[in-house]
Design a protein around this motif. Structure first.
Motif, PDB file in Angstrom:
ATOM      1  N   GLU A  22       0.835  -1.207   0.000  1.00  0.00           N
ATOM      2  CA  GLU A  22       0.000   0.000   0.000  1.00  0.00           C
ATOM      3  C   GLU A  22       0.871   1.259   0.000  1.00  0.00           C
ATOM      4  OE1 GLU A  22      -3.525   2.336   0.280  1.00  0.00           O
ATOM      5  OE2 GLU A  22      -3.333   0.202  -0.141  1.00  0.00           O
ATOM      6  N   GLU A  45       2.865   1.727  -3.450  1.00  0.00           N
ATOM      7  CA  GLU A  45       2.050   2.175  -4.572  1.00  0.00           C
ATOM      8  C   GLU A  45       1.908   3.689  -4.562  1.00  0.00           C
ATOM      9  OE1 GLU A  45      -1.620   0.046  -4.566  1.00  0.00           O
ATOM     10  OE2 GLU A  45      -0.682  -1.788  -5.296  1.00  0.00           O
ATOM     11  N   CYS A 104      -3.159   6.791   0.686  1.00  0.00           N
ATOM     12  CA  CYS A 104      -2.594   5.528   1.175  1.00  0.00           C
ATOM     13  C   CYS A 104      -2.389   5.600   2.683  1.00  0.00           C
ATOM     14  CB  CYS A 104      -1.292   5.185   0.452  1.00  0.00           C
ATOM     15  SG  CYS A 104       0.136   6.140   0.950  1.00  0.00           S
ATOM     16  N   ARG A 119      -0.359   5.729  -3.711  1.00  0.00           N
ATOM     17  CA  ARG A 119      -1.603   6.346  -4.146  1.00  0.00           C
ATOM     18  C   ARG A 119      -2.027   7.432  -3.166  1.00  0.00           C
ATOM     19  NH1 ARG A 119      -5.796   2.578  -3.589  1.00  0.00           N
ATOM     20  NH2 ARG A 119      -4.464   1.357  -2.253  1.00  0.00           N
ATOM     21  N   GLU A 120      -2.811   8.369  -3.664  1.00  0.00           N
ATOM     22  CA  GLU A 120      -3.376   9.380  -2.785  1.00  0.00           C
ATOM     23  C   GLU A 120      -4.281   8.680  -1.781  1.00  0.00           C
ATOM     24  OE1 GLU A 120      -6.370  13.152  -3.057  1.00  0.00           O
ATOM     25  OE2 GLU A 120      -5.106  12.714  -4.776  1.00  0.00           O
TER      26      GLU A 120
END
Length: 83
Positions: free
Chosen positions: A24, A27, A32, A29-30
């Motif tokens: 997680e 990655e 996370c 990502r926004e």
């Protein structure tokens, strides 16, 4: 600032594997899992993890042919009560 946890402790708190926590984070990502990186270690603040969990959408699962909400935050209610 709340207690800092290791990735293993955060994984146990979230009810996922340690590799899921790392995946997680990597990655990127926004939205996370909130974390702090200190050199080569990832650390997690308990209060930020709790807030992050509360803001996660619930997942829909099918139970006996009917759609139901599955709230991941319910897993941690027992952990909160133990403190």
């Amino acid at each position: 600032m709340s207690k800092l946890m290791t990735a293993a402790e955060a994984a146990e708190f979230l009810g996922v594997s340690q590799s899921t926590v790392y995946l997680e984070i990597r990655e990127g990502r926004e939205g996370c899992i909130p974390h702090i990186k200190v050199r080569n270690r990832y650390l997690f603040q308990k209060d930020k993890l709790e807030a992050w969990l509360e803001n996660q959408p619930t997942n829909k699962v099918s139970v006996n042919g009917r759609e139901a909400d599955f709230d991941l935050t319910q897993q941690n209610e027992g952990a909160k009560q133990q403190e």
